[in-house]
Design an enzyme around this catalytic site. Structure first.
Site, mmCIF file in Angstrom:
data_model
loop_
_atom_site.group_PDB
_atom_site.id
_atom_site.type_symbol
_atom_site.label_atom_id
_atom_site.label_comp_id
_atom_site.label_asym_id
_atom_site.label_seq_id
_atom_site.Cartn_x
_atom_site.Cartn_y
_atom_site.Cartn_z
ATOM 1 C CE LYS A 53 15.135 92.651 121.274
ATOM 2 N NZ LYS A 53 14.344 93.868 121.053
ATOM 3 C CD GLN A 97 12.612 96.376 123.090
ATOM 4 O OE1 GLN A 97 13.684 95.806 122.876
ATOM 5 N NE2 GLN A 97 11.475 95.953 122.564
ATOM 6 C CG ASP A 120 15.342 96.776 115.537
ATOM 7 O OD1 ASP A 120 15.238 95.540 115.569
ATOM 8 O OD2 ASP A 120 15.111 97.512 116.516
#
Ligand code: NDP
Length: 286
Positions: A53, A97, A120
């Site tokens: 990322k 994460q 997200d």
């Protein structure tokens, strides 16, 4: 023989278009999109994802902010960090994460992220917006699958779609996106009575289970589109999907490989969402 849907190539195209759009956006507004990634603990797979990322952020022309915290971090410390990032104007996207160490509640952490920075799209407010089809962000993996389907010129309308897996981050939103495009959607899970039969009825089959080679060729309708979200290790430690590629490929019309299918799309869609968040921050349309 099935045509391969090349996620690596399609993801590269998405990333290139985000990079070009970001260049224009920065010149126009003076704002550099910023993505903050929080990693708690030292799960090796998570470390790789976070590294990917960061690389993608740099390539897109974003600022990348990494917050690597020890596994002993408390819920209060984590929430305090999220609140600080919520208030930071140089951060437009926040991602924690997953999975988190067991003593931490991912649900509470996700709920603490500002919905405007929730790239997200896991925050309950964003989940609700997706449900009613009025959203700023889509969750990256299901959005990546839709991009693959569109890129291959496949129409979902009127097709029988079977999604295997009902997690909040993949299966459920996946089913919703197929429904928004007028698919007739069945969702299977661990209590589904006859998985093979449900799969065989599908024109479009999406496997998001996490069980190596669970879906075999005999479970696939002749000419079906097969999308494999799974990321597993086989008996030799090799990366493989939920679909047994060798037996499924001769039956399918289109199929995604693992690796090189859905995986690269997830990061590409994250970059797209971060740019969208920065645009909304700057008062622009998405
Ligand atoms: P979860 O473990 O959260 O969910 C798995 C789902 O599969 C559950 O709904 C479960 O059912 C169902 N399931 C388990 N066993 C069976 C079975 N035998 N038959 C039918 N359904 C079953 O996983 P995720 O959704 O997070 O991830 C799924 C896979 O996708 C994993 O391999 C993961 O690594 C991969 N993944 C890949 C990404 C990418 O970028 N390519 C991103 C995210 C995930 P129940 O609800 O009843 O327990």
């Amino acid at each position: 023989m099935a045509a391969l849907i090349n996620g690596k190539e399609i993801a590269q195209r998405v990333r290139e278009s985000v990079r070009a759009e970001t260049e224009d956006f920065k010149a126009r507004t003076g704002v550099t999109p910023g993505l903050a990634v929080i990693l708690v603990g030292d799960d090796p797979a998570s470390k790789i994802y976070v590294g990917n990322k960061k690389k993608a952020c740099i390539e897109a022309g974003f600022n990348s902010f990494e917050h690597i915290l020890p596994a002993s971090t408390t819920q209060e410390e984590l929430i305090r960090l999220v609140e600080r990032l919520n208030a930071d104007p140089s951060v437009h996207g926040i991602l924690c994460q997953l999975p988190l160490p067991k003593h931490l509640s991912s649900r509470d952490v996700i709920a603490a992220i500002s919905p405007k920075k929730d790239v997200d799209a896991f925050h309950p407010q964003n989940v609700g917006k997706i449900m009613i089809g009025d959203y700023d962000f889509l969750p990256c993996t299901p959005a990546g699958v839709m991009e693959l389907i569109h890129s291959a010129g496949i129409s979902v309308e009127g097709k029988r779609c079977t999604v295997v897996g009902r997690s909040d981050i993949v299966g459920k939103p996946m089913a919703m996106l197929l429904l928004h495009e007028n698919g007739t959607v069945t969702v299977c899970h661990s209590r589904t009575k006859n998985l093979a039969e449900e799969c065989r009825s599908a024109d479009i089959l999406v496997a998001a289970v996490g069980k190596a080679k669970l879906i075999t060729g005999d479970m696939i309708k002749e000419g079906a589109v097969v999308i494999d979200v799974g990321m597993n290790r086989d008996e030799n430690g090799k990366l493989c999907g939920d679909v047994d590629f060798a037996t499924a490929e001769p039956k399918a019309s289109y199929i995604t490989p693992v690796p090189g299918g859905v995986g690269p799309m997830t990061v590409a869609m994250l970059m797209k969402n971060t740019l969208t968040a920065a645009k909304l921050f700057a008062g622009e349309e998405k």
